[in-house]
Each structure stands twice: as C-alpha cells, then as structure tokens.
Design a protein around this motif. Structure first.
Motif, mmCIF file in Angstrom:
data_model
loop_
_atom_site.group_PDB
_atom_site.id
_atom_site.type_symbol
_atom_site.label_atom_id
_atom_site.label_comp_id
_atom_site.label_asym_id
_atom_site.label_seq_id
_atom_site.Cartn_x
_atom_site.Cartn_y
_atom_site.Cartn_z
ATOM 1 N N LYS A 158 44.579 -7.427 -35.812
ATOM 2 C CA LYS A 158 43.460 -6.666 -36.356
ATOM 3 C C LYS A 158 43.426 -7.000 -37.836
ATOM 4 N N SER A 159 42.228 -7.135 -38.402
ATOM 5 C CA SER A 159 42.166 -7.416 -39.829
ATOM 6 C C SER A 159 42.857 -6.298 -40.588
ATOM 7 N N GLN A 202 35.421 -3.838 -35.471
ATOM 8 C CA GLN A 202 36.723 -4.236 -35.956
ATOM 9 C C GLN A 202 36.869 -5.754 -36.045
ATOM 10 N N PRO A 203 37.148 -6.288 -37.228
ATOM 11 C CA PRO A 203 37.381 -7.737 -37.300
ATOM 12 C C PRO A 203 38.798 -8.099 -36.849
ATOM 13 N N PHE A 204 38.938 -9.314 -36.362
ATOM 14 C CA PHE A 204 40.240 -9.796 -35.921
ATOM 15 C C PHE A 204 40.537 -11.138 -36.580
ATOM 16 N N THR A 205 41.834 -11.429 -36.681
ATOM 17 C CA THR A 205 42.221 -12.763 -37.149
ATOM 18 C C THR A 205 43.105 -13.376 -36.082
ATOM 19 N N ARG A 206 42.667 -14.530 -35.571
ATOM 20 C CA ARG A 206 43.423 -15.244 -34.543
ATOM 21 C C ARG A 206 44.288 -16.270 -35.214
ATOM 22 N N THR A 207 45.515 -16.402 -34.747
ATOM 23 C CA THR A 207 46.365 -17.429 -35.368
ATOM 24 C C THR A 207 47.051 -18.278 -34.314
ATOM 25 N N LYS A 208 47.333 -19.534 -34.711
ATOM 26 C CA LYS A 208 48.174 -20.409 -33.878
ATOM 27 C C LYS A 208 49.487 -20.498 -34.636
ATOM 28 N N TYR A 263 36.517 -3.444 -28.733
ATOM 29 C CA TYR A 263 36.003 -4.406 -29.701
ATOM 30 C C TYR A 263 36.477 -5.825 -29.386
ATOM 31 N N SER A 264 37.736 -5.941 -28.928
ATOM 32 C CA SER A 264 38.218 -7.293 -28.660
ATOM 33 C C SER A 264 37.552 -7.855 -27.422
ATOM 34 N N LEU A 265 37.229 -6.990 -26.448
ATOM 35 C CA LEU A 265 36.491 -7.434 -25.264
ATOM 36 C C LEU A 265 35.121 -7.938 -25.695
ATOM 37 N N PHE A 303 27.058 -8.862 -50.120
ATOM 38 C CA PHE A 303 28.483 -9.134 -50.298
ATOM 39 C C PHE A 303 29.346 -8.318 -49.352
ATOM 40 N N ARG A 304 30.312 -8.979 -48.711
ATOM 41 C CA ARG A 304 31.262 -8.243 -47.868
ATOM 42 C C ARG A 304 32.652 -8.756 -48.174
ATOM 43 N N LYS A 305 33.519 -7.795 -48.437
ATOM 44 C CA LYS A 305 34.882 -8.179 -48.823
ATOM 45 C C LYS A 305 35.704 -8.386 -47.569
ATOM 46 N N GLU A 306 35.665 -9.601 -47.045
ATOM 47 C CA GLU A 306 36.411 -9.859 -45.820
ATOM 48 C C GLU A 306 36.800 -11.324 -45.795
#
Lengths: 189, 285
Positions: free
Chosen positions: A57-58, A36-42, B154-156, B59-62
C-alpha cells in the motif's frame, strides 16, 4: 534497522522481507480511480537470486536490509575457504566456498573483491568486471584452421577458470576476461 | 465560457487518498496547490457564471509512474441543468475529438465486480476476495493477509478489473458505492446506496471522472470531516476544510454535472505512446 516508505523505493534498494534480504529490481505505481494507491515491486533475493513480486500500500514501510558492501583483498585460498583482508582496517575474514560458489574460478591473490555482508555475515563475493589472468593450459592453435571454421579453443587460466579463447592465444600469455560472462576480451601486453 | 482560477489556496481538498503539496507562504502560513480546480469553479457557478470550463495544471503529491506525474494537465467543465446520461455522452464526445469515434458501454461498479471477479462487492468477505486475488496469481498471500477489506476491494479494482475495462471502445464505470461518492450526489438503488459518479476507461486507463454534483453543504462538510478522520487513522495529517467553498455552497449551487479529464493520458492514448514521459516534456520519473 531503519525503515523506508514506498515513496522512496528505487531500483538497487536493499530491503528485508520476512527476515530475508532482497534487492529491488523493479517498481510500479498503481492507483485505482480515486482509491488506495499501491506500489508493486520485483525483488531479487540476495543469496539465492530468486525473483519475487510483492505489492505494498502506498505509504507502507519496509525494513532496510542490514547490508554492507566492502572491498577486500584476497590474501590466500584454503581447501574450503578463502581469506580476505580489508586494506584500511587490516581486518581479515575467512569466507567459505559455499558463499563464494561459482566465483571461485575468479579468485586470484592480491586482487580486490566486492564482499556483500548481511547481518554481519558475508553472503556474496563479486569479482571485478574485468580481470587479467594467465593462460596456463591450452593447445597450440593450428595455424590457418579456417577450413573447419573454428576460431575459438578451450583454455585454463591461473585462477581456475575454463574459458574459450581465440586460436592465436598461446599458453603462458596474459589475457583480459569479462567475469560477468566468462568471455575472453583481449590479450594483455 | 473559459475560466482561469488560482492554483494556490489557504485550504486543501480533503480526501482520504489524495495528497496535496503545501508551501510556506510565510513561516506560519501554509498554502496548498490544488489537486483540481473543482472548488473554485463551483464557487463561480454559485456566483452565476453559467457553463464553464478550464484547462490547467493540477498537483498531486504521490509517486510517479507510467501513468502518473505529480503535476499534470486537467480539463474540467461544468454544465448546468443537464441530464446525467446526456452528460456522460457529452464527455464521450469530447474524448472522441482526440481518440476517434469510439462507442461506449455502461457498466455499473457492482456489475463490474460480478463480471470480472465473480464477487458482489457489497457482501463478499475478505476471505473470498483474497481467494480471487490469489487465484489470479497477482499477489502473495503474505501481502494480502496484511490488508483490510477496503484495501482488498481496491486491489481487486486496480489490478484485476480496471486493466480489463475499455477494450474495444470506452467503458463507463458508473453507480459507484456511496462511500466513494466524493463530491457526487447519492441515491438508493434497491439495496445499494450509490453515487452519481462515473469514470471513463479506455485500454485499461482511467481518463475521466464525472459527477452529478453534490449541492448540499451539510452533507459536503460531513464527507470532508469523515475524510479527515480516515486520514488521522491512516497516520496522515488533517487538511484544512475550505470554508469559503462551503459557505458558497450554502448560497445555492445550481443543479449541474461536472467532469475532470486527465489530458496527458488522453494524448498518450491518441499518440499510442507507452508512458506520460512520451507526451510530456519533462516528467518526474
């Protein structure tokens, strides 16, 4: 209000988190190996200026803040507020000193200011970056006061700001000031 | 042998967390840009090509970022009948061509979690994971209580564990949970179903992703379907499963290991740069 996804995040975006207005000042994309990708923001609070960090979470969506920026001209000051007018619609609004805060010292009649409106209420009054004003009070600088090394002296402007000016600046002269820093920039002809 | 396979395909790689670019070949025919040359290369292996490698754009759409660009260079190779451990060493040797003679340590996924968070990923509850994340001061509780257990894991991994991997040499993270097997074989390790999958980290950056490749077409199809179900649940579109790939798998993929390496990141580390934009001519960020 509309929502926006993490893939459209950018600096300067105004969003609402738990009912509070923030402007995005930093964005970072983080992704574990293949998960899972994440986006961190300030995020900087539009009223208090406090900066917080939030992670999404993205693909998650956030509310766009109902923020409007208007240019309005100061008509006149009152004891506890100031009255501004929109040049196009002729609409007038009264903004209290609590919202104006420190920018009170940059208020001059007939000048246009950037007013930030959140959910219909003004939350910030921002002066132009550079303003011209008159020095209404300052001591005459002693010529050649170089022995003490002093090159600046205190002065009071007609907008009510107390700033440091070079010793050659005389009372009654017009000067240009940087409102972001409160610093003297130059004399005005 | 070097091979050069098409980037464009009627089918898409099906993964819960990888988004692919699609193009309209005609008004009603959609084609996809590959996120890795894996499927095409495996089809060549079935056709008897032997050991093969490829270097090309994927290519990755992200989102773009310091370490991410929607278009990047992948180096990928497959070696037949090689011992899994020996293959890991071969990958380390390849990386060392660019990064100097670094040594490596093996660390299992389970051990990494225990070491850096004190938790056993198999049994830890969401509350326990949240407690660890909050203690690190990296998240707000408002963010964490929105997420399910898998997202918390995942975040860990992303924020606490990965940045600490690969200090003083490579860390080879291996024995991934079976859930994250992707195209790797799985086996039972005590009470844990693990995948023969490894990833190599240096300075907290993931450089390589390798497998002892899954050859079972039925199991592969099942995983694709599972990934599509997960995509629907997450509000994403279903992707067309590569039937040509599956039918070739049914003809018999030789026993092999394969690895994919993010080459731009390799260059970033070699040149001690800060971001991909320092080593790639034109990036999206």
């Amino acid at each position: 209000m509309a929502q926006i996804g993490t893939n459209e995040f950018k600096a300067g975006l105004k969003v609402e988190i738990e009912g509070e207005p923030y402007v995005m000042v930093g964005i970072e994309f983080v992704k574990p190996g293949k998960g899972q990708p994440f986006t961190r923001t300030k995020l900087k609070h539009l009223k208090t200026g406090r900066v917080i960090e939030r992670t999404f979470k993205s693909g998650e969506k956030v509310e766009i803040a109902d923020v409007e920026e208007l240019k309005m001209r100061l008509l006149y000051k009152e004891p506890n507020s100031a009255v501004f007018m929109d040049d196009n619609s002729f609409e007038q609004i009264t903004i209290g000193n609590s919202v104006i805060g420190e920018n009170d010292k940059w208020l001059m009649e007939e000048i246009c200011y950037d007013i930030t409106i959140y959910k219909g209420e003004p939350i910030e009054v921002v002066p132009p970056t550079f303003m011209e004003m008159e020095v209404v009070e300052t001591d005459p600088g002693a010529r050649g006061d170089t022995a003490s090394g002093r090159v600046l002296k205190p002065a009071l402007t007609n907008s009510g700001a107390k700033i440091q000016v070079p010793i050659f600046v005389k009372q009654g002269e017009k000067i240009k000031v940087d409102t972001r820093t409160g610093e003297y920039v130059s004399r005005v002809q | 042998m070097e091979v050069d396979t098409p980037i464009m395909s009627r089918f898409a790689p099906v993964d819960e967390h990888i988004e692919v670019f699609s193009l309209l070949f005609t008004q009603d025919k959609k084609v996809f840009l590959h996120s890795s040359p894996e499927y095409a290369m495996k089809r060549l292996l079935v056709q008897g090509m032997g050991d093969i490698y490829q270097m090309g754009h994927v290519f990755r759409k992200e989102e773009s970022g310091r370490l991410h660009n929607p278009e990047f260079t992948m180096v990928e190779w497959y070696r037949l009948h090689i011992d899994y451990q020996a293959f890991i060493e071969e990958t380390v040797q390849f990386l060392n061509i660019f990064l100097g003679g670094l040594s490596y340590t093996l660390l299992s996924y389970r051990e990494a979690f225990l070491q850096f968070s004190g938790l056993d990923y198999l049994t830890a509850s969401s509350e326990q994971i949240i407690e660890v994340l909050l203690r690190r001061g990296v998240f707000s509780s408002q963010d964490l209580c929105r997420w399910d257990r898998q997202t918390l894991l995942y975040s860990l991994l992303s924020f606490i564990i990965e940045p600490r991997l690969g200090k003083n040499g490579f860390t080879v993270l291996f024995d991934y949970p079976a859930q994250e097997a992707a195209l790797a074989r799985t086996f039972l390790k005590g009470d844990e179903r693990v995948a023969e999958r490894f990833e190599i980290y240096y300075e907290g950056i993931e450089l390589a992703n390798g497998y002892h490749e899954l050859a079972d077409p039925l199991e592969q199809r099942r995983r694709f379907e599972e990934a599509n179900s997960a995509r629907i649940k997450a509000g994403k579109e279903i992707l067309p499963i590569d039937e040509e790939f599956l039918s070739d798998l049914a003809k018999g993929l030789p026993d092999c290991c394969g690895v994919a390496i993010g080459f731009d990141r390799c260059m970033l580390l070699r040149h001690k740069a800060q971001a991909l934009s320092d080593v790639m001519p034109f990036t999206w960020q």
